[in-house]
Design an enzyme around this catalytic site. Structure first.
Site, PDB file in Angstrom:
ATOM      1  N   LYS A  51       6.730 -44.255 -67.460  1.00  0.00           N
ATOM      2  CA  LYS A  51       7.116 -43.364 -68.563  1.00  0.00           C
ATOM      3  C   LYS A  51       8.103 -42.306 -68.063  1.00  0.00           C
ATOM      4  O   LYS A  51       9.091 -41.992 -68.729  1.00  0.00           O
ATOM      5  CB  LYS A  51       5.861 -42.712 -69.179  1.00  0.00           C
ATOM      6  CG  LYS A  51       5.043 -43.721 -69.995  1.00  0.00           C
ATOM      7  CD  LYS A  51       3.679 -43.203 -70.408  1.00  0.00           C
ATOM      8  CE  LYS A  51       2.876 -44.341 -71.050  1.00  0.00           C
ATOM      9  NZ  LYS A  51       1.512 -43.970 -71.416  1.00  0.00           N
ATOM     10  N   GLN A  95      -2.561 -39.344 -70.354  1.00  0.00           N
ATOM     11  CA  GLN A  95      -2.724 -40.760 -70.024  1.00  0.00           C
ATOM     12  C   GLN A  95      -4.216 -41.116 -70.079  1.00  0.00           C
ATOM     13  O   GLN A  95      -5.034 -40.497 -69.422  1.00  0.00           O
ATOM     14  CB  GLN A  95      -2.155 -41.030 -68.616  1.00  0.00           C
ATOM     15  CG  GLN A  95      -2.191 -42.481 -68.216  1.00  0.00           C
ATOM     16  CD  GLN A  95      -1.322 -43.370 -69.122  1.00  0.00           C
ATOM     17  OE1 GLN A  95      -0.174 -43.067 -69.391  1.00  0.00           O
ATOM     18  NE2 GLN A  95      -1.896 -44.463 -69.606  1.00  0.00           N
ATOM     19  N   ASP A 118       1.870 -39.664 -78.681  1.00  0.00           N
ATOM     20  CA  ASP A 118       1.151 -40.948 -78.678  1.00  0.00           C
ATOM     21  C   ASP A 118       0.645 -41.284 -80.083  1.00  0.00           C
ATOM     22  O   ASP A 118       0.259 -42.418 -80.349  1.00  0.00           O
ATOM     23  CB  ASP A 118      -0.046 -40.887 -77.713  1.00  0.00           C
ATOM     24  CG  ASP A 118       0.268 -41.510 -76.353  1.00  0.00           C
ATOM     25  OD1 ASP A 118       1.206 -42.340 -76.288  1.00  0.00           O
ATOM     26  OD2 ASP A 118      -0.427 -41.182 -75.379  1.00  0.00           O
TER      27      ASP A 118
END
Ligand code: NAP
Length: 280
Positions: A51, A95, A118
């Site tokens: 990422k 994460q 997200d």
């Protein structure tokens, strides 16, 4: 049969995002993504590195917060609250998975709805469920992007989604429904999965089980989207679909690797650029 090249579609999208980021920079607007990783899960480390690399490629600054596994929920939420108020940070991602002593829902819901790149917070998921889109979860949004990119008709088609997780199965089902597909959702308690898949014009498999979808389960000419990420008997990355035998029956199929995976990261960058554009 067409193999959908997710790697190429994602690279094309990243180029477009890079141009947008450069235009913003000309106005002295800089985009930042905060990436929080708790503990030392090796797979999470690879995802975070990927990422960060993708951010650098399009000119988004990434700020990594690597916290020890014993970080408390309170400490993590305090950090998120600080980042919620940090003007240099347009997007925040934690994460997953986080260590077991931390409630991931509490953590995700602590992220400001405007910075939840997200798209996993109750707020953004609720918006998705009511068709009033906020930030969309990346993998489902990436799947729709790919299908549209290939000119695949969704409206009026029967889509069978295998898997009902909050991060893939459920949100992609809602998006397909909004695109006017007729949607069937299957899961581990569905008797006779094959009965459903055989009727599908589009199959989206998000299970995590190698060779779950075999050629006898697929109608000729179907579109197959394989979200699964598994290891085969030789330890090689593979999806949920028995690619070799299913591909000749399909009109379109996504490979693993090089299908849905690259799209997920590209959509994360897309969400981060979107938050910045909305803020300015
Ligand atoms: P998950 O939370 O474990 O959900 C798996 C789903 O599959 C569950 O709904 C489960 O049903 C269902 N299932 C399990 N066995 C089944 C069976 N035999 N028949 C039908 N349904 C079955 O997984 P996830 O997070 O959604 O991820 C799914 C896969 O996609 C994983 O391999 C993951 O690594 C991959 N993934 C890839 C990307 C990407 O960017 N490429 C992104 C996210 C995830 P129940 O609900 O009944 O348990």
């Amino acid at each position: 049969m067409n193999i959908i090249n997710g790697k190429e579609i994602a690279a094309e999208l990243r180029m477009q995002l890079k141009e947008k980021v450069e235009k913003l920079k000309e106005k002295n607007i800089h985009i930042g993504l905060a990436v929080i990783i708790v503990g030392d899960n090796p797979a999470s480390r690879i995802y975070v590195n990927n990422k960060k690399k993708a951010c650098a490629e399009v000119g988004i600054e990434s700020f990594e917060y690597a916290l020890p596994a014993e970080t408390t929920q309170e400490e993590l939420i305090n950090l998120i609250e600080k980042l919620n108020n940090d003007k240099k940070v347009n997007g925040i991602l934690v994460q997953l998975p986080v260590p077991k002593h931390i409630d991931d829902k509490a953590v995700i819901n602590a992220i400001s709805v405007k910075k939840d790149v997200d798209g996993f917070s109750h707020n953004n998921m609720g918006k998705l469920a009511t068709g009033d889109y906020g930030l969309l979860p990346c993998t489902p949004a990436g799947i729709i992007y790919m299908l549209k990119h290939e000119g695949i008709q969704i409206a009026g088609k029967h889509c069978v989604v295998i898997g009902r997780s909050n991060i893939v199965g459920k949100p992609v089902s809602l998006l397909m429904l909004d695109e006017n597909a007729t949607v069937t959702i299957c899961h581990s308690k569905t008797p006779n999965l094959k009965y459903h898949t055989l009727q599908a014009d589009i199959i989206i498999s998000a299970v995590g089980h190698a060779k779950l979808v075999t050629a006898d389960m697929v109608k000729k000419g179907a579109v197959i989207v394989d979200v699964g990420m598994n290891k085969d008997e030789n330890g090689k990355l593979c999806g949920d679909v028995d690619f070799e035998n299913v591909a000749p029956k399909c009109s379109y199929i996504t490979p693993v690797p090089g299908g849905v995976g690259p799209m997920t990261i590209a959509m994360l960058l897309n969400n981060t650029v979107k938050t910045c554009e909305q803020e300015n």
